[in-house]
Design a protein around this motif. Structure first.
Motif, PDB file in Angstrom:
ATOM      1  N   ARG A 272      -5.420   1.036  -1.381  1.00 30.35           N
ATOM      2  CA  ARG A 272      -5.722  -0.142  -1.708  1.00 30.35           C
ATOM      3  C   ARG A 272      -7.190  -0.102  -2.560  1.00 30.35           C
TER       4      ARG A 272
ATOM      5  N   ASP B 261      -3.626  -0.024  -5.274  1.00 33.00           N
ATOM      6  CA  ASP B 261      -2.917  -1.573  -4.894  1.00 33.00           C
ATOM      7  C   ASP B 261      -3.857  -2.308  -4.431  1.00 33.00           C
ATOM      8  N   ASP B 262      -3.495  -3.655  -4.447  1.00 31.22           N
ATOM      9  CA  ASP B 262      -4.333  -4.585  -4.393  1.00 31.22           C
ATOM     10  C   ASP B 262      -5.499  -5.043  -5.261  1.00 31.22           C
ATOM     11  N   TRP B 263      -5.098  -4.579  -6.504  1.00 34.23           N
ATOM     12  CA  TRP B 263      -5.922  -4.643  -7.656  1.00 34.23           C
ATOM     13  C   TRP B 263      -6.392  -6.241  -8.054  1.00 34.23           C
TER      14      TRP B 263
ATOM     15  N   LEU C 244      -8.285  -8.483  -6.500  1.00 33.55           N
ATOM     16  CA  LEU C 244      -8.053  -9.625  -5.246  1.00 33.55           C
ATOM     17  C   LEU C 244      -9.430 -10.147  -5.408  1.00 33.55           C
TER      18      LEU C 244
ATOM     19  N   SER D 109      -0.745  -5.343  -8.039  1.00 35.80           N
ATOM     20  CA  SER D 109      -1.579  -6.624  -7.515  1.00 35.80           C
ATOM     21  C   SER D 109      -0.497  -7.604  -7.085  1.00 35.80           C
ATOM     22  N   PRO D 110      -0.850  -8.228  -5.867  1.00 36.76           N
ATOM     23  CA  PRO D 110       0.154  -9.365  -5.661  1.00 36.76           C
ATOM     24  C   PRO D 110       0.145 -10.449  -6.450  1.00 36.76           C
TER      25      PRO D 110
END
Length: 97
Positions: free
Chosen positions: A22, A55-57, A59, A95-96
Protein backbone atom coordinates in the motif's frame (compact mmCIF):
# COMPACT_ATOMS: atom_id res chain seq x y z
CA UNK A 1 -12.14 -7.58 -12.90
CA UNK A 2 -8.68 -8.55 -11.65
CA UNK A 3 -7.70 -7.90 -8.06
CA UNK A 4 -4.18 -6.89 -6.94
CA UNK A 5 -3.71 -10.33 -5.35
CA UNK A 6 -4.63 -12.02 -8.65
CA UNK A 7 -1.97 -10.04 -10.50
CA UNK A 8 0.61 -10.90 -7.86
CA UNK A 9 -0.21 -14.60 -8.15
CA UNK A 10 0.13 -14.50 -11.93
CA UNK A 11 3.47 -12.73 -11.63
CA UNK A 12 4.68 -15.30 -9.12
CA UNK A 13 3.64 -18.17 -11.36
CA UNK A 14 5.57 -16.67 -14.24
CA UNK A 15 8.65 -16.26 -12.02
CA UNK A 16 8.76 -12.50 -12.08
CA UNK A 17 10.29 -10.70 -9.13
CA UNK A 18 7.43 -8.66 -7.72
CA UNK A 19 6.57 -6.67 -4.66
CA UNK A 20 3.23 -5.24 -3.69
CA UNK A 21 2.20 -2.89 -0.95
CA UNK A 22 0.00 0.00 0.00
CA UNK A 23 1.21 3.52 -0.79
CA UNK A 24 0.83 4.80 2.80
CA UNK A 25 2.98 1.94 4.14
CA UNK A 26 5.57 2.46 1.39
CA UNK A 27 5.91 6.12 2.37
CA UNK A 28 6.10 5.25 6.08
CA UNK A 29 8.86 2.70 5.40
CA UNK A 30 10.84 5.20 3.30
CA UNK A 31 10.49 7.91 5.97
CA UNK A 32 11.88 5.49 8.58
CA UNK A 33 14.69 4.53 6.20
CA UNK A 34 15.68 8.19 5.84
CA UNK A 35 15.83 8.51 9.61
CA UNK A 36 17.69 5.23 10.18
CA UNK A 37 20.05 5.23 7.20
CA UNK A 38 19.15 2.46 4.69
CA UNK A 39 17.17 4.78 2.36
CA UNK A 40 19.45 4.32 -0.68
CA UNK A 41 19.61 0.56 -0.13
CA UNK A 42 15.82 0.31 -0.08
CA UNK A 43 15.52 2.42 -3.24
CA UNK A 44 18.11 0.20 -4.94
CA UNK A 45 16.01 -2.82 -3.98
CA UNK A 46 12.95 -1.38 -5.71
CA UNK A 47 15.00 -0.96 -8.89
CA UNK A 48 15.58 -4.74 -9.07
CA UNK A 49 11.91 -5.72 -9.01
CA UNK A 50 10.25 -6.70 -12.30
CA UNK A 51 6.77 -5.61 -11.20
CA UNK A 52 6.18 -3.11 -8.41
CA UNK A 53 2.49 -2.96 -7.40
CA UNK A 54 1.51 0.06 -5.30
CA UNK A 55 -2.03 -0.16 -3.97
CA UNK A 56 -4.23 2.60 -2.49
CA UNK A 57 -2.56 5.21 -4.69
CA UNK A 58 -3.88 8.75 -4.28
CA UNK A 59 -5.94 8.27 -1.13
CA UNK A 60 -4.21 11.25 0.47
CA UNK A 61 -2.21 14.24 -0.72
CA UNK A 62 1.51 13.63 -0.96
CA UNK A 63 3.98 15.64 1.04
CA UNK A 64 7.01 17.15 -0.67
CA UNK A 65 9.18 14.30 0.67
CA UNK A 66 6.75 11.68 -0.63
CA UNK A 67 6.79 13.32 -4.07
CA UNK A 68 10.60 13.07 -4.06
CA UNK A 69 10.38 9.41 -2.99
CA UNK A 70 8.04 8.63 -5.89
CA UNK A 71 10.35 10.40 -8.32
CA UNK A 72 13.36 8.46 -7.01
CA UNK A 73 11.52 5.15 -7.39
CA UNK A 74 10.39 5.98 -10.93
CA UNK A 75 13.75 7.29 -12.12
CA UNK A 76 15.83 4.53 -10.51
CA UNK A 77 13.79 1.69 -12.02
CA UNK A 78 15.77 0.53 -15.03
CA UNK A 79 14.44 -0.75 -18.27
CA UNK A 80 16.95 -3.59 -18.39
CA UNK A 81 16.53 -5.59 -21.59
CA UNK A 82 16.26 -9.31 -20.96
CA UNK A 83 16.63 -9.89 -24.66
CA UNK A 84 16.84 -7.49 -27.56
CA UNK A 85 13.06 -7.31 -27.80
CA UNK A 86 11.81 -7.10 -24.22
CA UNK A 87 12.22 -5.08 -21.04
CA UNK A 88 11.14 -6.22 -17.57
CA UNK A 89 10.49 -3.26 -15.33
CA UNK A 90 6.91 -2.21 -14.62
CA UNK A 91 4.95 -0.34 -11.99
CA UNK A 92 1.26 -0.90 -11.42
CA UNK A 93 -0.60 1.78 -9.45
CA UNK A 94 -4.03 0.89 -8.14
CA UNK A 95 -6.63 3.00 -6.37
CA UNK A 96 -10.12 2.38 -5.08
CA UNK A 97 -12.85 4.16 -6.98
Amino acid sequence: MAQVGDISQIGGLRRYELREGRAPRLFDDLALAVANGPYRKILAGYALIDLLVIDDWGLAHFTEEQCRDVLEILVDRPHIPVSNAEARSSILLTSPI
